[in-house]
Design a protein around this motif. Sequence first.
Motif, PDB file in Angstrom:
ATOM      1  N   UNK A   3       0.862  -1.097  -0.092  1.00 17.82           N
ATOM      2  CA  UNK A   3      -0.154   0.007  -0.105  1.00 17.82           C
ATOM      3  C   UNK A   3       0.811   1.411  -0.049  1.00 17.82           C
ATOM      4  N   UNK A  60       3.930   1.689  -1.051  1.00 14.78           N
ATOM      5  CA  UNK A  60       4.487   1.882  -2.644  1.00 14.78           C
ATOM      6  C   UNK A  60       3.429   2.291  -3.830  1.00 14.78           C
ATOM      7  N   UNK A  61       2.198   1.603  -3.542  1.00  9.80           N
ATOM      8  CA  UNK A  61       1.226   2.156  -4.427  1.00  9.80           C
ATOM      9  C   UNK A  61       0.556   3.399  -4.252  1.00  9.80           C
ATOM     10  N   UNK A  62       0.646   3.949  -2.913  1.00 11.48           N
ATOM     11  CA  UNK A  62      -0.036   5.352  -2.782  1.00 11.48           C
ATOM     12  C   UNK A  62       0.806   6.243  -3.015  1.00 11.48           C
ATOM     13  N   UNK A  85       3.271   6.007  -5.483  1.00  9.34           N
ATOM     14  CA  UNK A  85       2.953   6.487  -6.673  1.00  9.34           C
ATOM     15  C   UNK A  85       1.891   7.355  -7.106  1.00  9.34           C
ATOM     16  N   UNK A 141       8.291   8.586  -2.613  1.00  9.22           N
ATOM     17  CA  UNK A 141       8.252   7.806  -3.547  1.00  9.22           C
ATOM     18  C   UNK A 141       9.892   7.316  -3.733  1.00  9.22           C
ATOM     19  N   UNK A 169      10.505   5.003  -1.010  1.00 11.28           N
ATOM     20  CA  UNK A 169       9.552   3.515  -1.196  1.00 11.28           C
ATOM     21  C   UNK A 169      10.422   2.664  -2.325  1.00 11.28           C
ATOM     22  N   UNK A 191       1.358   7.036 -14.750  1.00 11.65           N
ATOM     23  CA  UNK A 191       1.440   7.030 -13.038  1.00 11.65           C
ATOM     24  C   UNK A 191       0.434   6.211 -12.525  1.00 11.65           C
ATOM     25  N   UNK A 223       0.732   2.821 -10.308  1.00 10.26           N
ATOM     26  CA  UNK A 223       0.061   2.769  -8.776  1.00 10.26           C
ATOM     27  C   UNK A 223      -0.961   1.709  -8.580  1.00 10.26           C
ATOM     28  N   UNK A 260       0.260  -1.729  -8.737  1.00  6.69           N
ATOM     29  CA  UNK A 260       0.743  -2.231  -7.089  1.00  6.69           C
ATOM     30  C   UNK A 260      -0.072  -2.365  -6.359  1.00  6.69           C
ATOM     31  N   UNK A 261      -1.251  -1.522  -6.050  1.00  4.73           N
ATOM     32  CA  UNK A 261      -2.500  -1.894  -5.165  1.00  4.73           C
ATOM     33  C   UNK A 261      -2.982  -2.889  -5.463  1.00  4.73           C
TER      34      UNK A 261
END
Lengths: 221, 221
Positions: free
Chosen positions: A62, A64-66, A68, B31, B34, B61, B65, B68-69
């Motif tokens: 979460x 890393x995803x957020x 980005x 970022x 991360x 982007x 993102x 990943x999520x």
Amino acid sequence: MIRLFTLREYRFFCYTHTRMSSFLPKSIQNLIDEFSRLPGIGPKTAERLAIHLLHSPHSKIVGLGESVLNMKEGVEFCAKCWHLADDSLCHVCRDEARNRGVICVVEHVLDVVAIEKSRAFSGVYHVLHGVLSPMDGIGPEDLKLYELEKRVKEGDVREVVLAVNPSVEGETTALYITKMLRPYEGVRVTRIARGLPVGGELGYADESTISRAIVGRMGVE
Amino acid sequence: MIRLFTLREYRFFCYTHTRMSSFLPKSIQNLIDEFSRLPGIGPKTAERLAIHLLHSPHSKIVGLGESVLNMKEGVEFCAKCWHLADDSLCHVCRDEARNRGVICVVEHVLDVVAIEKSRAFSGVYHVLHGVLSPMDGIGPEDLKLYELEKRVKEGDVREVVLAVNPSVEGETTALYITKMLRPYEGVRVTRIARGLPVGGELGYADESTISRAIVGRMGVE
């Protein structure tokens, strides 16, 4: 008749064939594809990164995803020097202690970060966001050159330090700026020193670095 | 009195100092942090990746993102072979054409992907999710060894191909499996061949690879 593939055809066949049929779940293959679109990350590294994340705790995924998704949140370009900023001005231009009489001209945002990390420069910056490159159709109007001239015209600037890279395009840009600032008397245009890196040995350095180091030699105090 | 730093203290000072004071907007620094927590990505690469994304179109982007999520969405482990799967069974175990009499035992998920890409194996897999390593406290109960024995016991398996890596832990695991499967008559345990890689030259190969290549030599048909 046996039809022989050329090596190129064979590689293309392997490539398309491997891409089409995925051996992993769709959501993971998506992530691998996204990672391998990033510069310097090949398909193998992308696979390793995805599998590493899969075995990571949920909070890390979460995180890393957020990061980005939110990366552009509140990010602006500094109205003065065109560095990245949290606000209308960047941290350097906001800092009262910086010497506004000296402007260091760099190509990219990361060049500012690199110079700031050295803690050797107390002036302010100007980020060009590129270099002149007629081959790629990048002319003076595509860079922040006009904005640089405006700053020199308006403020009491004493020195402009050129810290562009020593490529053909960098040299061209340096020459352009030197000519552009010639009418402004009292503004000295300088370039950062080229020479042997600290820790570099003479025997391993290339000819042009040694040549620059000798031309740029300084008196011992 | 002048206090001199040791090189180690100096490096630590530089490191903490650089980390504490960020020269970039907070969301971008987040970022970068991360990215640099991922394996094989150092602080410089993380910076380059973040700046690359910053200059990328918005869709890219969001693409990264959200990938990943959503990476774990619908991802399960195959109930038979413990490979990653979209469903309760992975694509290999679902495939009717695969030879269920031959099981290839591998350490990790990516080993399945690597063998599948070679298109040289038509059997099914069994992913151990690690190797025996008493030093790290990893015993037989931490791997999918019991599940492997169960498959051999239940199905009509003719051959178990060991494709674990030739490390000390891999060899130990191979030995353990060989002993574990000895009671099952009619099940042949084999190991994948070690030798010179295709395109590898004899002069550059290490001694143990050459030794394995000679021991494992095959008759010319």
